[in-house]
Design an enzyme around this catalytic site. Sequence first.
Site, PDB file in Angstrom:
ATOM      1  N   HIS A  99       0.843  -1.205   0.000  1.00  0.00           N
ATOM      2  CA  HIS A  99       0.000   0.000   0.000  1.00  0.00           C
ATOM      3  C   HIS A  99       0.870   1.244   0.000  1.00  0.00           C
ATOM      4  O   HIS A  99       1.920   1.287   0.630  1.00  0.00           O
ATOM      5  CB  HIS A  99      -0.942   0.015   1.208  1.00  0.00           C
ATOM      6  N   HIS A 101       1.041   5.076   1.097  1.00  0.00           N
ATOM      7  CA  HIS A 101       0.439   6.084   1.975  1.00  0.00           C
ATOM      8  C   HIS A 101       0.489   7.442   1.273  1.00  0.00           C
ATOM      9  O   HIS A 101       1.532   7.818   0.726  1.00  0.00           O
ATOM     10  CB  HIS A 101       1.244   6.227   3.274  1.00  0.00           C
TER      11      HIS A 101
HETATM   12  P1  5GP Z   1       1.802   0.100   7.333  1.00  0.00           P
HETATM   13  O1  5GP Z   1       2.313   0.349   8.725  1.00  0.00           O
HETATM   14  O2  5GP Z   1       1.619  -1.372   7.042  1.00  0.00           O
HETATM   15  O3  5GP Z   1       2.592   0.822   6.271  1.00  0.00           O
HETATM   16  O4  5GP Z   1       0.377   0.803   7.299  1.00  0.00           O
HETATM   17  C1  5GP Z   1      -0.820   0.141   7.491  1.00  0.00           C
HETATM   18  C2  5GP Z   1      -1.886   1.229   7.594  1.00  0.00           C
HETATM   19  O5  5GP Z   1      -3.146   0.626   7.485  1.00  0.00           O
HETATM   20  C3  5GP Z   1      -1.858   1.989   8.933  1.00  0.00           C
HETATM   21  O6  5GP Z   1      -1.657   3.368   8.700  1.00  0.00           O
HETATM   22  C4  5GP Z   1      -3.220   1.686   9.543  1.00  0.00           C
HETATM   23  O7  5GP Z   1      -3.780   2.779  10.215  1.00  0.00           O
HETATM   24  C5  5GP Z   1      -4.048   1.274   8.342  1.00  0.00           C
HETATM   25  N1  5GP Z   1      -5.087   0.293   8.631  1.00  0.00           N
HETATM   26  C6  5GP Z   1      -4.936  -0.862   9.315  1.00  0.00           C
HETATM   27  N2  5GP Z   1      -6.098  -1.529   9.381  1.00  0.00           N
HETATM   28  C7  5GP Z   1      -7.005  -0.779   8.702  1.00  0.00           C
HETATM   29  C8  5GP Z   1      -8.386  -0.963   8.409  1.00  0.00           C
HETATM   30  O8  5GP Z   1      -9.036  -1.949   8.782  1.00  0.00           O
HETATM   31  N3  5GP Z   1      -8.992   0.022   7.695  1.00  0.00           N
HETATM   32  C9  5GP Z   1      -8.327   1.128   7.248  1.00  0.00           C
HETATM   33  N4  5GP Z   1      -9.018   2.021   6.566  1.00  0.00           N
HETATM   34  N5  5GP Z   1      -7.017   1.324   7.505  1.00  0.00           N
HETATM   35  C10 5GP Z   1      -6.363   0.382   8.219  1.00  0.00           C
END
Ligand code: 5GP
Length: 138
Positions: A99, A101
């Site tokens: 993903h 951001h």
């Molecule tokens: P990472 O740390 O893997 O780069 O980011 C994962 C992101 O996914 C985090 O910013 C977190 O807030 C978001 N996230 C995790 N679970 C969910 C969810 O169920 N729904 C949404 N909309 N965002 C999520």
Amino acid sequence: MSDCIFCKIVEGEIPSVKIYEDDLVLAFMDISPINKGHILVIPKEHHPASSTISEATAGRMFHIGSKTGVALRRALDYDGFNLHLADGACAGQVVMHAHLHVVPRGVEDGFHWNWRHLKYADGEAAETAEKIIAKLKI
Ligand code: 5GP
Ligand code: ZN
């Protein structure tokens, strides 16, 4: 993938607040934003790492990331945005569905990347580059 929360969001099994969707990507609001308006852009296909995403889909992710970043600036009065992708747990990836951001930024938003600036010895940058180039598969 059956146990992936982002695949469940793509399938509509977990609700999300959507910003944009097409055949390749989905953009939706991050549930726990760095700043309000923080968006995630994901490939609809399940890819744990960014390197296996097709060029067309990866390109679309970047394109939609930039376009939603501009919309954040215009709609919510931000000054700019960061595009950030964590690849691997050591890089901060928590959800193992790749993903991008889109983090809206304000001049005085109080958020700082914990960036550092190491130094190379003479010739070390070129030696390091040679090692990388030897493993680069496009
Ligand atoms: P990472 O740390 O893997 O780069 O980011 C994962 C992101 O996914 C985090 O910013 C977190 O807030 C978001 N996230 C995790 N679970 C969910 C969810 O169920 N729904 C949404 N909309 N965002 C999520
Ligand atoms: Zn997934």
